[in-house]
Design an enzyme around this catalytic site. Structure first.
Site, PDB file in Angstrom:
ATOM      1  N   LYS A   4       0.868  -1.186   0.000  1.00 45.17           N
ATOM      2  CA  LYS A   4       0.000   0.000   0.000  1.00 45.17           C
ATOM      3  C   LYS A   4       0.897   1.225   0.000  1.00 45.17           C
ATOM      4  O   LYS A   4       2.051   1.159   0.439  1.00 45.17           O
ATOM      5  CB  LYS A   4      -0.883   0.029   1.261  1.00 45.17           C
ATOM      6  CG  LYS A   4      -2.160   0.797   1.074  1.00 45.17           C
ATOM      7  CD  LYS A   4      -3.218  -0.047   0.398  1.00 45.17           C
ATOM      8  CE  LYS A   4      -4.408   0.742  -0.052  1.00 45.17           C
ATOM      9  NZ  LYS A   4      -5.491  -0.147  -0.488  1.00 45.17           N
ATOM     10  N   ASP A  39      -6.914   4.195  -4.755  1.00 45.18           N
ATOM     11  CA  ASP A  39      -7.633   3.999  -3.494  1.00 45.18           C
ATOM     12  C   ASP A  39      -8.307   5.360  -3.245  1.00 45.18           C
ATOM     13  O   ASP A  39      -8.481   6.141  -4.194  1.00 45.18           O
ATOM     14  CB  ASP A  39      -6.666   3.610  -2.355  1.00 45.18           C
ATOM     15  CG  ASP A  39      -7.378   3.045  -1.120  1.00 45.18           C
ATOM     16  OD1 ASP A  39      -7.677   1.855  -1.105  1.00 45.18           O
ATOM     17  OD2 ASP A  39      -7.673   3.807  -0.177  1.00 45.18           O
TER      18      ASP A  39
HETATM   19  N1  GLU Z   1      -7.277   0.054  -3.254  1.00 50.28           N
HETATM   20  C1  GLU Z   1      -7.940  -1.136  -3.658  1.00 50.28           C
HETATM   21  C2  GLU Z   1      -7.976  -2.108  -2.502  1.00 50.28           C
HETATM   22  O1  GLU Z   1      -8.042  -1.683  -1.359  1.00 50.28           O
HETATM   23  C3  GLU Z   1      -7.408  -1.703  -4.953  1.00 50.28           C
HETATM   24  C4  GLU Z   1      -5.968  -2.101  -4.939  1.00 50.28           C
HETATM   25  C5  GLU Z   1      -5.439  -2.531  -6.298  1.00 50.28           C
HETATM   26  O2  GLU Z   1      -6.186  -2.605  -7.257  1.00 50.28           O
HETATM   27  O3  GLU Z   1      -4.223  -2.807  -6.346  1.00 50.28           O
HETATM   28  O4  GLU Z   1      -7.989  -3.289  -2.652  1.00 50.28           O
END
Ligand code: GLU
Length: 444
Positions: free
Chosen positions: A124, A164
């Site tokens: 993240k 996100d």
């Molecule tokens: N932010 C999204 C999640 O919490 C997507 C993450 C992504 O597609 O890598 O899963």
């Protein structure tokens, strides 16, 4: 495994990181029994190794705003675990972003990605930069400055970010553009890209769509039909939009959406052009839902959360800890049937305890919202093959993946009285896959 001892040592090492410690505690407490059946996990210190990220990058992001003033934000990328595939997870741009929030999100992402059945590790990243109220040019300059630092740590088989909160196709486009220029490569190193340069059909809708596929299966497993059910949704961003669209398609009625300013109650249902209007609201950059109430002549409840409304299904779609014990009690008093977290860690531990105690169906974010990152995985596959699938093909695969996640939760989460503890099921299934991979690869 002695959970309390491990948590205490983490508290001492990372004081004040409350969201991160909350996420770790939830996972460890639900996998404890399974963990203790495997002495080889204890011997290899899998739990101790899993709770610390592989590495964290923290950097400053200086940029110049439209008035010519220099601004300095903080940038982060947390590469948490790559036992089953390249680091994968979104970027969050929001003033609340700090290490604790990104560490909780990265930790959750490990298990969520494992559940998707696709080869993706957990990561993240993000910044305390707030895109709200910024001009396009400011957002572009910020994203470029961010990537000047981060690009060297990314790669299609190393680390693949996405969006996100606060990061949509616009931000991904600017970041990917700068990555491409610096790396001198045109690869799928971001997901959530626009269709013209490698994005996947259905990716924008995927988190909400996947969430509804999952909730529909939860209901069916318990002998209920989603058709005709009333739904409370929080948020009004990309996730809430996809969820509202699919809920309508499946015959349910969405009666609320919310923003930081409060929630609207639409007894006729947020459907048709009203769902599209959510996109307009979001693009207005004011972060409020009140204009919906004015436009459609429905009540607006200032400063309140939608969980006080009587509904069959509650779908948190905004942010972490947005549904607390008091909200859970309201929902229970009103006879709620099913709660599906489409946001990450949308419910507080007190709320979850209440739902489980009262045997209300509760689906945790890492299972219910996994459709977003799963479709990111499908975008990576398409990029690697240099081709693109039709919307129908992607949607069918998303459907399949959500069913597989549901089946894993049922397998590991069914309790003696028949109640399916989806939280336990998701944590155990995700954990076992990662733990076995770590074990097989040695001490790294
Ligand atoms: N932010 C999204 C999640 O919490 C997507 C993450 C992504 O597609 O890598 O899963």
């Amino acid at each position: 495994m002695n959970i309390e001892k491990l948590i205490q040592s983490l508290e001492a090492k990372h004081p004040g990181e409350k969201e991160y410690l909350q996420a770790v505690r939830e996972v460890l407490s639900t996998i404890e029994d399974e963990y203790n059946k495997h002495p080889e996990f204890e011997k290899a210190k899998i739990a101790e190794r899993l709770v610390e990220p592989d590495r964290i990058f923290t950097f400053k992001v200086p940029w110049v705003d439209d008035r010519g003033e220099v601004q300095v934000n903080l940038g982060y990328r947390i590469q948490f675990n790559n036992a089953i595939g390249p680091y994968k997870g979104g970027m969050r741009f929001h003033p609340s972003v700090n290490l604790s929030i990104l560490k909780f999100l990265g930790f959750e992402q490990i298990f969520k990605n494992a559940l998707t059945t696709l080869p993706m590790g957990g990561a993240k990243g993000g910044s305390d930069f707030n895109p709200r109220g910024k001009s396009d040019a400011e957002v572009m300059r910020f994203c470029q400055a961010f990537m000047v630092e981060l690009w060297r740590h990314l790669g299609p088989d190393t680390d693949v970010p996405a969006g996100d909160i606060g990061v949509g196709a616009r931000e991904v486009g600017y970041m990917y553009g700068m990555y491409k220029k610096l790396a001198r490569e045109n690869t799928g190193v971001f997901t959530g890209k626009n269709l013209e340069f490698g994005g996947s059909l259905i990716r924008p809708e995927a988190t909400g769509f996947g969430g509804l596929y999952f909730v529909k299966q939860m209901l069916e497993t318990a002998g209920h039909d989603i058709k005709g059910k009333t739904v409370a949704i929080s948020g009004f961003g990309n996730v809430a939009w996809g969820a509202a669209m699919k809920a309508n398609e499946l015959g349910a009625k969405v009666v609320t959406i919310s923003g930081p300013d409060g929630y609207i109650y639409d007894e006729n249902g947020v459907s048709g052009e009203k769902v599209d209007y959510m996109l307009e609201l979001r693009a207005s950059c004011n972060d409020v839902v009140r204009p919906y109430a004015e436009k459609y002549g429905v009540p607006f409840f200032e400063g309140r959360r939608p969980w006080e409304v009587k509904v069959d299904i509650a779908l948190p779609c905004a942010t972490q800890n947005e549904l607390n014990g008091e909200d859970a009690q309201h929902l229970l008093d009103n006879g709620v049937l099913c709660v599906g977290e489409i946001s990450n860690m949308g419910c507080t531990p007190e709320a979850i305890d209440l739902f489980i105690k009262h045997r209300v169906m509760y689906g945790p974010g890492k299972a219910v919202n996994a459709g977003g990152v799963a479709t990111s995985g499908l975008e990576m596959t398409q990029n690697a093959m240099h081709l693109s699938w039709t919307a129908e093909e992607v949607d069918a695969k998303l459907h399949q993946i959500m069913s597989a996640i549901h089946a894993q939760c049922v397998k590991y989460g069914r309790e003696a009285d028949g109640y399916i503890n989806y939280m336990k099921g998701a944590n155990v299934a995700g954990f076992l896959k990662v733990a076995k991979a770590m074990l097989a690869q040695g001490v790294l």
